[in-house]
Scaffold this active site. Structure first.
Site, PDB file in Angstrom:
ATOM      1  N   HIS A  18      34.012  44.926  58.192  1.00 61.85           N
ATOM      2  CA  HIS A  18      33.424  43.930  59.107  1.00 61.85           C
ATOM      3  C   HIS A  18      33.860  44.228  60.552  1.00 61.85           C
ATOM      4  CE1 HIS A  18      33.654  41.290  55.360  1.00 61.85           C
ATOM      5  NE2 HIS A  18      32.387  41.261  55.661  1.00 61.85           N
ATOM      6  N   LYS A  42      28.644  30.826  46.660  1.00 52.65           N
ATOM      7  CA  LYS A  42      30.004  31.367  46.505  1.00 52.65           C
ATOM      8  C   LYS A  42      31.056  30.275  46.573  1.00 52.65           C
ATOM      9  CE  LYS A  42      29.014  35.951  48.362  1.00 52.65           C
ATOM     10  NZ  LYS A  42      29.270  36.917  49.438  1.00 52.65           N
ATOM     11  N   ARG A  91      25.233  48.975  54.497  1.00 51.39           N
ATOM     12  CA  ARG A  91      26.180  49.965  53.994  1.00 51.39           C
ATOM     13  C   ARG A  91      25.509  50.999  53.104  1.00 51.39           C
ATOM     14  NH1 ARG A  91      29.550  45.749  51.302  1.00 51.39           N
ATOM     15  NH2 ARG A  91      27.451  44.907  51.247  1.00 51.39           N
ATOM     16  N   SER A 129      34.249  42.177  50.103  1.00 48.16           N
ATOM     17  CA  SER A 129      35.393  41.250  50.010  1.00 48.16           C
ATOM     18  C   SER A 129      35.777  40.969  48.555  1.00 48.16           C
ATOM     19  CB  SER A 129      35.054  39.943  50.722  1.00 48.16           C
ATOM     20  OG  SER A 129      34.781  40.216  52.078  1.00 48.16           O
TER      21      SER A 129
HETATM   22  N1  COA Z   1      32.067  45.849  55.481  1.00 46.82           N
HETATM   23  C1  COA Z   1      32.632  45.373  54.352  1.00 46.82           C
HETATM   24  N2  COA Z   1      32.063  44.430  53.565  1.00 46.82           N
HETATM   25  C2  COA Z   1      30.874  43.968  53.957  1.00 46.82           C
HETATM   26  C3  COA Z   1      30.222  44.403  55.123  1.00 46.82           C
HETATM   27  C4  COA Z   1      30.885  45.398  55.897  1.00 46.82           C
HETATM   28  N3  COA Z   1      30.332  45.880  57.008  1.00 46.82           N
HETATM   29  N4  COA Z   1      29.046  43.734  55.225  1.00 46.82           N
HETATM   30  C5  COA Z   1      28.980  42.912  54.162  1.00 46.82           C
HETATM   31  N5  COA Z   1      30.074  43.064  53.404  1.00 46.82           N
HETATM   32  C6  COA Z   1      30.373  42.394  52.161  1.00 46.82           C
HETATM   33  C7  COA Z   1      30.745  40.958  52.350  1.00 46.82           C
HETATM   34  O1  COA Z   1      32.143  40.825  52.511  1.00 46.82           O
HETATM   35  C8  COA Z   1      30.268  40.361  51.057  1.00 46.82           C
HETATM   36  O2  COA Z   1      31.251  40.606  50.089  1.00 46.82           O
HETATM   37  P1  COA Z   1      31.386  39.583  48.854  1.00 46.82           P
HETATM   38  O3  COA Z   1      29.980  39.226  48.435  1.00 46.82           O
HETATM   39  O4  COA Z   1      32.124  40.385  47.871  1.00 46.82           O
HETATM   40  O5  COA Z   1      32.165  38.406  49.376  1.00 46.82           O
HETATM   41  C9  COA Z   1      29.053  41.212  50.680  1.00 46.82           C
HETATM   42  O6  COA Z   1      29.190  42.432  51.377  1.00 46.82           O
HETATM   43  C10 COA Z   1      27.766  40.565  51.050  1.00 46.82           C
HETATM   44  O7  COA Z   1      27.859  40.293  52.437  1.00 46.82           O
HETATM   45  P2  COA Z   1      26.887  39.216  53.037  1.00 46.82           P
HETATM   46  O8  COA Z   1      25.498  39.505  52.695  1.00 46.82           O
HETATM   47  O9  COA Z   1      27.251  39.048  54.480  1.00 46.82           O
HETATM   48  O10 COA Z   1      27.232  37.949  52.212  1.00 46.82           O
HETATM   49  P3  COA Z   1      28.030  36.752  52.738  1.00 46.82           P
HETATM   50  O11 COA Z   1      28.161  35.822  51.626  1.00 46.82           O
HETATM   51  O12 COA Z   1      29.265  37.272  53.375  1.00 46.82           O
HETATM   52  O13 COA Z   1      27.080  36.107  53.884  1.00 46.82           O
HETATM   53  C11 COA Z   1      25.120  34.937  54.603  1.00 46.82           C
HETATM   54  C12 COA Z   1      25.726  35.840  53.561  1.00 46.82           C
HETATM   55  C13 COA Z   1      26.139  33.980  55.212  1.00 46.82           C
HETATM   56  C14 COA Z   1      24.574  35.810  55.705  1.00 46.82           C
HETATM   57  C15 COA Z   1      24.034  34.170  53.865  1.00 46.82           C
HETATM   58  O14 COA Z   1      24.616  33.561  52.748  1.00 46.82           O
HETATM   59  C16 COA Z   1      23.444  33.121  54.731  1.00 46.82           C
HETATM   60  O15 COA Z   1      22.718  33.445  55.634  1.00 46.82           O
HETATM   61  N6  COA Z   1      23.792  31.868  54.440  1.00 46.82           N
HETATM   62  C17 COA Z   1      23.307  30.726  55.231  1.00 46.82           C
HETATM   63  C18 COA Z   1      21.962  30.175  54.676  1.00 46.82           C
HETATM   64  C19 COA Z   1      20.870  31.087  55.172  1.00 46.82           C
HETATM   65  O16 COA Z   1      20.554  31.145  56.343  1.00 46.82           O
HETATM   66  N7  COA Z   1      20.355  31.855  54.206  1.00 46.82           N
HETATM   67  C20 COA Z   1      19.382  32.926  54.515  1.00 46.82           C
HETATM   68  C21 COA Z   1      17.977  32.421  54.430  1.00 46.82           C
HETATM   69  S1  COA Z   1      16.882  33.781  54.741  1.00 46.82           S
END
Ligand code: COA
Length: 160
Positions: A18, A42, A91, A129
């Site tokens: 990140h 989650k 990624r 994560s």
């Molecule tokens: N390096 C390391 N890990 C990374 C990364 C990076 N550059 N980018 C993403 N990851 C990991 C994250 O840590 C996460 O790991 P985990 O699932 O094991 O915890 C995984 O990859 C998925 O990341 P992400 O897609 O960002 O999931 P998230 O749960 O961290 O966030 C949101 C997702 C918050 C963007 C999404 O849930 C959201 O938008 N929520 C709000 C409601 C909304 O607007 N929904 C979308 C409607 S279109």
């Protein structure tokens, strides 16, 4: 033209992957708001405050960044803060379908907010994560994948 961006995620916990994305993005935007989401699908290991404290400590070397909690839709938060970009890290190919779907839906919801994809350093392309939490739970060494403050928090959380 100064553009504000948001970098949404659960960050449970924040990892070097990140931070790598943030360091790349910090040269592209006037300000980046790391937006800690309550992802409905989650149940985080760390509390909101714990995650926020770790993020703030991990990004304090990147001048134009800040971190806040939010709940609700990412695009609603972008509109509220005047952000014109949503930063997402791409990624591996496996990320693409999910990111593509979210980007198209977010564009439908708020056409004025653009999703910007950045590639991380190859050494973080397999990182997430959940993997970090699992490795730390079984006492594996995650030093190279997380900032010191996260390492300490994981050690404390799992009592190693
Ligand atoms: N390096 C390391 N890990 C990374 C990364 C990076 N550059 N980018 C993403 N990851 C990991 C994250 O840590 C996460 O790991 P985990 O699932 O094991 O915890 C995984 O990859 C998925 O990341 P992400 O897609 O960002 O999931 P998230 O749960 O961290 O966030 C949101 C997702 C918050 C963007 C999404 O849930 C959201 O938008 N929520 C709000 C409601 C909304 O607007 N929904 C979308 C409607 S279109």
């Amino acid at each position: 033209m100064s553009v504000i961006a948001i970098y949404p995620g659960t960050f449970d916990p924040i990892t070097n992957g990140h931070i790598d994305i943030l360091e790349r993005a910090s040269g592209l935007f006037e300000k980046i708001i790391v937006t800690v989401a309550n992802n409905p699908s989650k149940t985080p290991l760390f509390t909101d405050d714990e995650r926020l404290v770790m993020i703030r400590e991990s990004i304090n070397h990147i001048p134009n960044t800040e971190a806040v909690m939010f709940s609700g839709l990412v695009v609603d938060f972008a509109i509220k803060t005047g952000a014109k970009a949503i930063i997402r890290g791409l990624r591996a190919l496996s990320d693409f379908e999910y990111e593509f779907q979210m980007a198209l839906m977010n564009h439908k919801l708020a056409p004025e907010v653009r999703t910007v994809f950045l590639m991380p350093n190859e050494k973080y392309t397999y990182l997430n994560s959940s993997l970090i939490r699992q490795l730390a739970q079984f006492n594996a060494d995650v030093t190279e994948f997380v900032p010191d403050c996260v390492l300490q928090a994981l050690t404390q959380k799992f009592g190693h």
